[in-house]
Design a protein around this motif. Structure first.
Motif, short mmCIF file in Angstrom:
data_model
loop_
_atom_site.label_atom_id
_atom_site.label_comp_id
_atom_site.label_asym_id
_atom_site.label_seq_id
_atom_site.Cartn_x
_atom_site.Cartn_y
_atom_site.Cartn_z
N SER A 1 4.28 -11.83 0.83
CA SER A 1 5.31 -11.47 -0.15
C SER A 1 4.66 -11.42 -1.53
CB SER A 1 6.43 -12.50 -0.16
OG SER A 1 7.08 -12.51 1.08
N TYR A 2 5.01 -10.38 -2.28
CA TYR A 2 4.46 -10.23 -3.63
C TYR A 2 5.48 -9.50 -4.48
CZ TYR A 2 1.25 -8.95 -7.38
OH TYR A 2 0.64 -8.80 -8.60
N LYS A 3 5.90 -10.14 -5.56
CA LYS A 3 6.86 -9.57 -6.50
C LYS A 3 8.11 -9.03 -5.79
CE LYS A 3 3.63 -8.47 -10.18
NZ LYS A 3 3.15 -7.44 -11.09
N GLY A 4 8.63 -9.82 -4.86
CA GLY A 4 9.85 -9.44 -4.17
C GLY A 4 9.66 -8.46 -3.02
N GLU A 5 8.46 -7.98 -2.83
CA GLU A 5 8.17 -7.05 -1.74
C GLU A 5 7.48 -7.80 -0.61
OE1 GLU A 5 8.98 -3.77 -1.71
OE2 GLU A 5 9.95 -4.06 -3.66
#
Length: 62
Positions: A24-28
């Motif tokens: 997960s990264y920045k909500g993605e």
């Protein structure tokens, strides 16, 4: 010959495989295929330096 090891904590037999791991990264969320030594059940794998190159390549692409 198939590469196998024994998991140091669980005692399970680990076999070389490639499995999708969720990041997960920045909500993605994204799944990345990561090679490693994995048990038949569960997902607590062990990774070599060479296995982690896949993760490093993914991280640098972000």
């Amino acid at each position: 010959m198939e590469e196998m090891r024994i998991h140091p904590k669980t005692g399970e037999i680990l076999r070389r495989d490639i499995r999708p791991i969720e990041f997960s990264y920045k909500g993605e969320k994204i799944f990345v295929d990561i090679p490693g030594l994995y048990p038949n059940t569960g997902d607590e794998g062990i990774f070599t330096h060479e296995d982690m190159i896949s993760v490093e390549n993914f991280e640098s692409a972000l």
